[in-house]
Design an enzyme around this catalytic site. Structure first.
Site: not given
Ligand code: 8YV
Length: 315
Positions: A233, A262, A280
């Protein structure tokens, strides 16, 4: 009677169709006045489908929905959900771990390879004709024989470590407690690990517990030959400190798939040649996004059938 699900963002069309077959789905992203729709439907909504790249599931939203029973997150991370508020209201939370482990670990490796071996730069070098006109690409940095420091040795961290081992790299790790089922050397603090590794790879969960863990001190410890990789993150890094370290070449470079705000990326970072930027995409493959969508639907169905969730988030 069909339950009503507030879908904050879309999943892939096939999984969206299967969701809509089984539930009344409010496609929030298509509404002209989302707040009003939530207000009008507040009594009906019993489930939320949330994703990290949408607005968070705040205490305010949870409190506004008196019959909410479950939040099904389309993602492994759930730092966008106010878990305390969910717990207070007795709302269950599910996520989509496991199915995205390999793809996300692949992104860590592609960032390491890209930034160390100057892959993006090389591509541009050919495209603009520099190679063809006799110029020489600057030399890059080997991965083989180097040390990777994995911060957060969960499922994704372990998958990164396995891949790095196949690249003939040494693995060390830092996590809350040592793991007795790995051969890797444990560090109890990230600064010491940063000092001892060539690639500092962030694979931890987001949220308050890891906020701003990578600051100027950690980056200084990583040093001018060290690379920082983030697939976790953006909140884990103090972005201003990273900008200073990159600007002054106090670290060798960074490969980043996630950012503090983001989809905003600092203007200065976009111009830097020692950074590889990625939007991402850890889980963003057709295969994995389909599996994530299926798991979301399965978790919602399990909940409303009175069965245990497939992948619950511990309350
Ligand atoms: C997001 C992610 O969920 O799984 C996670 O924690 O950061 C990604 O897979 C994806 O961008 C959908 O929002």
């Amino acid at each position: 009677m069909k339950q009503t699900i507030l879908a904050i963002q879309s999943v892939l069309p096939a999984e969206m169709a299967s969701l809509e077959e089984k539930f009344n789905v409010i496609r929030l992203w298509e509404q002209r006045d989302p707040e009003q729709v939530i207000q009008d439907q507040r009594e009906n909504i019993t489930g939320i489908l949330s994703t990290y790249d949408s607005k968070g599931v705040s205490a305010r939203l949870i409190e506004a929905l008196p019959n909410l029973e479950i939040i099904a997150q389309f993602g492994a991370g759930y730092d966008n959900i106010d878990l305390t508020a969910a717990k207070r209201r007795g709302v269950s939370v599910a996520n989509t771990p496991d199915v995205l482990t390999d793809d996300t670990a692949d992104v860590a490796l592609f960032l390491m390879l890209n930034v160390a071996r100057r892959a993006v730069e090389g591509d541009l070098f050919v495209r603009v004709g520099k190679w063809q006109s006799g110029a020489r690409m600057p030399l890059s940095t080997s991965l083989s024989g180097k040390t990777v420091g994995v911060f957060g040795l969960g499922k994704i961290g372990r998958a990164i470590a396995r891949r790095a081992a196949a690249f003939n790299m040494k693995i060390i790790y830092c996590s809350r407690a040592p793991k007795n089922d790995t051969p890797y050397v444990f560090y109890d603090n990230i600064t010491d690990m940063a000092r001892d590794c060539d690639f500092l790879v962030l694979a931890c969960a987001g949220g308050e517990g890891t906020k701003n863990v990578v600051d100027y001190k950690v980056l200084s410890a990583l040093g001018p030959k060290g690379f920082l990789i983030n697939i976790a993150r953006g909140s884990v890094i103090k972005e201003d400190d990273l900008l200073i370290a990159l600007r002054n070449r106090e670290i060798a470079g960074a490969g980043l798939d996630v950012f503090a705000q983001e989809p905003h990326v600092p203007e200065e970072m976009i111009k830097m040649d020692n950074v590889v930027l990625s939007p991402h995409v850890g889980s963003a493959t057709v295969e994995t996004r389909a599996k994530m969508g299926q798991l979301v639907v399965q978790n919602l169905l399990a909940h409303f059938n009175g069965e245990p969730l497939l992948t619950p988030v511990a309350a």
